[in-house]
Design an enzyme around this catalytic site. Structure first.
Site: not given
Ligand SMILES: NC(=O)c1ccc[n+]([C@@H]2O[C@H](COP(=O)([O-])OP(=O)(O)OC[C@H]3O[C@@H](n4cnc5c(N)ncnc54)[C@H](OP(=O)(O)O)[C@@H]3O)[C@@H](O)[C@H]2O)c1
Length: 281
Positions: A19-20, A48, A53, A163, A191
């Site tokens: 949900t970031w 998550d 966020y 994580q 993540y």
């Molecule tokens: N613990 C930590 O420090 C930490 C750090 C970073 C992230 N996180 C968690 O991990 C989650 C995921 O990481 P993230 O948000 O950084 O990056 P991610 O999930 O790797 O990438 C998200 C991006 O990918 C796009 N996307 C999603 N599914 C897709 C698909 N099937 N085809 C093409 N593009 C796609 C999304 O676009 P759309 O939204 O337009 O669909 C968004 O722009 C976060 O949301 C958060 O909850 C935790």
């Protein structure tokens, strides 16, 4: 949904929703709620989030999306390191619960190592668990050394997960943290599995080897990236707001990569050949 066992014996889904970036813009609010609801309908019941966020905005979105179906959801949130003192952790958790409109979290994580001694945070986590406000606790962005120190602290033996950033282009943890976590039956949550948002380096989903494999498998590149992570035995939490992406991500669970595909991925995105600092966002 397939699950993995946490050290506590509770099950956690292997694929969920990040949900970031949510809860930051009123114009996209309803689409974000609808997106998470669609993901839940499709079985991606792990959500998550974090107090960070949207400075609470994402938790409010999640609160709307899980209304009336809390018991079907595996809910994860995180405390800011600067809030992670003995008292601060408890207060932060209560604020998160209020925004999420629920009375418990399935898993509560320290977002990254900070200046508050981890022993204090762990004490607070244990109190929160005793009060039933959280069912499990864990940490995030800890490298192997940090992880080993953490598990040696009082309450550290009950840490449920770490994580960390892990995807095809960031495979550093395979050198040390991942094998150690496997040996110690301590699940890793991956993540940024796709790493395509504007803030990240682009190019990963356009990599010719990945697009080639995806095309031959009649799959989207992101699905191959997610399927590969699930095969590595980690929990994967892609963030998607676009309904097409949400459906694709759920379907990635059903993709079985062949040995030949794995080899091609290893050639294109080689595993580490030495220890690397833990990559972080
Ligand atoms: N613990 C930590 O420090 C930490 C750090 C970073 C992230 N996180 C968690 O991990 C989650 C995921 O990481 P993230 O948000 O950084 O990056 P991610 O999930 O790797 O990438 C998200 C991006 O990918 C796009 N996307 C999603 N599914 C897709 C698909 N099937 N085809 C093409 N593009 C796609 C999304 O676009 P759309 O939204 O337009 O669909 C968004 O722009 C976060 O949301 C958060 O909850 C935790």
């Amino acid at each position: 949904m397939r699950t993995i066992k946490l050290p506590s014996g509770k099950s956690i889904p292997v694929l969920g929703q990040g949900t970031w970036g949510m809860g930051e813009d009123a114009a996209t609010r309803q689409a974000e709620i609808d997106g998470l609801s669609l993901g839940l309908d499709l079985g991606m019941t792990l959500i998550d989030t974090a107090e960070m966020y949207g400075e609470g905005g994402a938790e409010k979105i999640v609160g709307e999306a899980i209304k009336g179906r809390r018991d079907d959801v595996f809910l994860v949130s995180k405390v800011y390191p600067h809030n992670a003192s003995a008292k601060g952790t408890i207060a932060a958790c209560r604020r998160s619960l209020e925004r999420l409109k629920t009375d418990y979290l399935d898993l509560y994580l320290l977002h990254w190592p900070g200046s508050v001694p981890l022993s204090e945070t762990l004490m607070a986590f244990k109190l929160l668990r005793e009060e039933g406000l959280i069912l499990d606790y864990g940490i995030s962005n800890f490298d192997l050394k940090g992880m080993q120190k953490a598990v040696a602290l009082p309450g550290g033996d009950e840490i449920a997960t770490n994580q960390v950033l892990y995807n095809l282009v960031n495979r550093g943890i395979e050198w040390d943290l991942l094998p150690w976590s496997r040996e110690n039956a301590l699940p890793i949550m991956s993540y940024s599995p796709i790493e395509t948002s504007a803030a990240h380096q682009r190019g990963f989903l356009d990599h010719p080897s990945l697009t080639g494999i995806a095309e031959r498998a009649s799959a989207a590149p992101a699905q191959i990236a997610i399927a590969w992570l699930i095969r590595q035995g980690v929990i994967v939490i892609p963030k998607a707001s676009n309904p097409k992406h949400i459906r694709e991500n759920r379907e990635a669970l059903d993709i079985v990569l062949t040995a030949a595909e794995i080899e091609l991925l290893d050639q294109a995105f080689p595993p580490p050949v030495r220890q690397l600092p833990l990559a972080m966002r």
